[in-house]
Motif scaffolding. Structure first.
Motif, mmCIF file in Angstrom:
data_model
loop_
_atom_site.group_PDB
_atom_site.id
_atom_site.type_symbol
_atom_site.label_atom_id
_atom_site.label_comp_id
_atom_site.label_asym_id
_atom_site.label_seq_id
_atom_site.Cartn_x
_atom_site.Cartn_y
_atom_site.Cartn_z
ATOM 1 N N ASN A 18 34.416 37.854 21.389
ATOM 2 C CA ASN A 18 34.520 36.535 22.035
ATOM 3 C C ASN A 18 35.695 36.514 23.010
ATOM 4 O O ASN A 18 35.592 36.016 24.137
ATOM 5 C CB ASN A 18 34.706 35.441 20.982
ATOM 6 C CG ASN A 18 33.447 35.185 20.181
ATOM 7 O OD1 ASN A 18 32.348 35.435 20.657
ATOM 8 N ND2 ASN A 18 33.600 34.713 18.961
ATOM 9 N N ASP A 40 35.646 36.152 27.184
ATOM 10 C CA ASP A 40 36.458 35.115 27.828
ATOM 11 C C ASP A 40 37.476 35.729 28.777
ATOM 12 O O ASP A 40 37.701 35.222 29.880
ATOM 13 C CB ASP A 40 37.171 34.290 26.749
ATOM 14 C CG ASP A 40 37.806 33.031 27.304
ATOM 15 O OD1 ASP A 40 37.182 32.387 28.160
ATOM 16 O OD2 ASP A 40 38.928 32.696 26.889
ATOM 17 N N PHE A 70 28.846 41.115 26.215
ATOM 18 C CA PHE A 70 27.948 40.232 25.470
ATOM 19 C C PHE A 70 26.665 40.950 25.060
ATOM 20 O O PHE A 70 26.164 40.784 23.941
ATOM 21 C CB PHE A 70 27.610 39.004 26.319
ATOM 22 C CG PHE A 70 26.604 38.080 25.706
ATOM 23 C CD1 PHE A 70 26.984 37.153 24.746
ATOM 24 C CD2 PHE A 70 25.267 38.150 26.071
ATOM 25 C CE1 PHE A 70 26.050 36.306 24.167
ATOM 26 C CE2 PHE A 70 24.328 37.310 25.504
ATOM 27 C CZ PHE A 70 24.718 36.386 24.550
ATOM 28 N N ASP A 128 25.740 34.935 17.080
ATOM 29 C CA ASP A 128 26.937 34.128 16.849
ATOM 30 C C ASP A 128 27.017 33.025 17.907
ATOM 31 O O ASP A 128 27.131 33.321 19.103
ATOM 32 C CB ASP A 128 28.187 35.014 16.920
ATOM 33 C CG ASP A 128 29.456 34.209 16.726
ATOM 34 O OD1 ASP A 128 29.510 33.423 15.776
ATOM 35 O OD2 ASP A 128 30.386 34.356 17.551
ATOM 36 N N VAL A 183 29.374 31.035 18.773
ATOM 37 C CA VAL A 183 30.635 31.009 19.526
ATOM 38 C C VAL A 183 30.558 31.978 20.710
ATOM 39 O O VAL A 183 30.978 31.665 21.829
ATOM 40 C CB VAL A 183 31.829 31.370 18.618
ATOM 41 C CG1 VAL A 183 33.118 31.407 19.424
ATOM 42 C CG2 VAL A 183 31.954 30.368 17.478
ATOM 43 N N LEU A 184 29.998 33.164 20.471
ATOM 44 C CA LEU A 184 29.853 34.160 21.535
ATOM 45 C C LEU A 184 28.927 33.650 22.634
ATOM 46 O O LEU A 184 29.213 33.792 23.827
ATOM 47 C CB LEU A 184 29.322 35.466 20.946
ATOM 48 C CG LEU A 184 29.222 36.662 21.900
ATOM 49 C CD1 LEU A 184 30.592 37.069 22.406
ATOM 50 C CD2 LEU A 184 28.557 37.845 21.204
ATOM 51 N N THR A 211 30.697 30.975 24.657
ATOM 52 C CA THR A 211 31.665 31.575 25.574
ATOM 53 C C THR A 211 30.963 32.074 26.831
ATOM 54 O O THR A 211 31.479 31.921 27.951
ATOM 55 C CB THR A 211 32.401 32.749 24.887
ATOM 56 O OG1 THR A 211 33.009 32.283 23.688
ATOM 57 C CG2 THR A 211 33.476 33.321 25.797
#
Length: 490
Positions: free
Chosen positions: A254, A258, A273, A280, A282-283, A286
């Motif tokens: 992650n 970012d 990625f 996930d 969150v990934l 992002t």
């Protein structure tokens, strides 16, 4: 359901410890009822165990009641309450419990001190003085024996969270043995206080001392590279992460996505990625944010739609990312659709001031100023400074003096000392040739010592980062730079 193997206080105590690892509220209620029926609540060891179990199950009210009902509170019970409340975000109450413990005459142990320091770190700068008092108590006890490393780490974290790096550095330097947690705490402290370069320098010193970085170390340093927007250091760090075998760690991935996005390397962010398929959220969030910030709005929306299709969890940050992407692309219709979808699927509780601010920004970027004002006036929460500031900026760009004055008047009520608002309002009056109002406003700015902060940009070359400020003539090769710019314009 698990049941105890015996009916005496010792077997029940062992059983409670087993349940503490499971952390099931139902199991807690069952064992609590059994102990109450058997009349064993009078045993301090069982009461302390139940308190610890309740806290680990998130039943803070039950823990408070059990603690209040204890006739004799030992150090174990006090420590469990202090640590438990600190871990559940009740830092103020945790500090109060530690004060009450000292007042009761119960002597704390190293775990108690560690919990109290965690609580002070949770409170922040307001608890710095009390954190120093705890440090003094720890030093007094050090004459009786060596300080537990957990307490040292707690002190480092407390000073860092309280933004007192002077004491943190001094403590770190005095430590004869520095474990990985101590190095990580110091690096994290530097990063939290905006000293990302120092965090990366500490990584190099750590490696020079023969310490092997861990996953948390790399996560901190990736965030440091992100804060500096340093692609050169980021690439070196990424290579080290791959070599160490931490490239599959989700937190680090992650951070890398970012970091590459913030450095403008959106292709590299996408590559990280796609290297290892992951669900996930969150990934994915992002990546949605990264695409949106760099104008690849279609890809940001496509990724969000894929999350919907796969029924992946979408929180407020995910919706914030897609709304921001719509804002960058000027997609008003899509923005409204996702804003409404957020309410339909997640409910009103998820919507915060940032989401409303995103919608105002989207409408303002598209020139829909009257619609933006109507939206602001219908907001169920009080419009923030950021909302009115966004509207004021848009009024300057689109030359809407009337609406700009309204936005400015609301801003001055909320934050009369915010310098940027004065500058923008002055520009709006000047654009309308209202020179008398412009002159009066600028005189007020001088009287209030309000100055416009100069613009700043930087570029990273072989020997480091070079910073450029507006109208700065102090650069060593400024003449060559200006001559080159003049030649390119002619």
């Amino acid at each position: 359901m698990l049941t105890p193997s015996g009916r005496d206080e010792y077997s029940l105590s062992k059983f409670i410890k087993i349940l503490a690892g499971i952390r099931s509220p139902k199991q807690f209620q069952a064992i609590h009822c059994s102990i109450t029926k058997l009349g064993f609540c009078r045993f301090t060891v069982l009461a302390s165990g139940l308190i610890d179990l309740a806290l680990k199950c998130g039943s803070l009210d039950d823990a408070d009641k059990l603690f209040d009902d204890m006739p004799h509170k030992d150090v174990v019970a006090w420590t469990s309450m202090i640590i438990g409340h600190a871990r559940h975000g009740q830092a103020d109450k945790s500090v109060s419990l530690f004060r009450a413990m000292l007042a009761s005459g119960t002597a704390p142990n190293w775990y108690t001190f560690s919990g109290a320091l965690t609580a002070c770190a949770g409170v922040g700068a307001e608890a710095l003085d009390y954190g120093k008092q705890i440090h003094a108590q720890v030093l007094k006890l050090s004459f009786l024996g060596p300080i537990d490393p957990v307490v040292y780490n707690g002190l480092l974290d407390m000073y860092s969270k309280c933004r007192c790096l002077v004491f943190a550095r001094r403590l770190f330097g005095s430590m004869t043995v520095k474990g990985l947690v101590a190095w990580n705490s110091m690096m994290s402290g530097y990063l939290q206080c905006g000293q990302a370069e120092e965090a990366l320098e500490l990584l190099m010193l750590m490696v020079a001392y023969g310490m092997r970085p861990g996953d948390f170390t790399y996560a901190i340093c990736v965030d440091a590279c992100t804060a500096l927007a340093s692609i050169k250091q980021g690439l070196q760090l990424h290579a080290s992460i791959i070599k160490s075998g931490f490239d599959s760690d989700m937190v680090i991935r992650n951070g890398l996505v970012d970091m590459y996005a913030k450095c403008g390397c959106i292709g590299s962010a996408k590559l990280v990625f796609e290297m290892m398929p992951s669900s996930d959220p969150v990934l994915w969030t992002t990546m949605v944010s990264a695409f949106g910030k760099y104008g690849r709005v279609g890809e940001a929306i496509a990724m969000f739609e894929k999350m919907v299709e796969l029924k992946m969890e979408r929180d407020g940050i995910t919706y914030l990312a897609v709304l921001s992407a719509c804002g960058h692309g000027g997609l008003v219709g899509e923005g409204w659709r996702y804003f409404q979808l957020m309410f339909e699927e997640e409910g009103a509780a998820i919507a915060e001031s940032e989401h409303y601010g995103c919608m105002v920004d989207l409408l303002c970027r598209s020139g829909c100023l009257e619609e933006a004002l109507s939206f602001v006036e219908r907001m169920p929460i009080e419009p923030s400074i950021a909302v009115w500031s966004t509207l004021l900026h848009a009024c300057r760009i689109y030359g809407n003096t009337k609406l700009g004055k309204l936005a400015a008047s609301r801003l001055f009520k909320l934050d009369p000392e915010f310098q940027s608002n004065w500058v923008i309002l002055s520009g709006i009056h000047a654009a309308e040739s209202e020179w008398d109002k412009t002159w009066k406003l600028r005189e007020s700015m001088k009287g209030g010592n309000v100055k416009k902060e100069p613009g700043c940009s930087w570029i990273e070359l072989g020997d480091g980062a070079h910073v450029f400020h507006t109208a700065d003539r102090s650069l060593p090769r400024v003449r060559e730079i200006l001559q080159t710019l003049d030649a390119s314009e002619s």
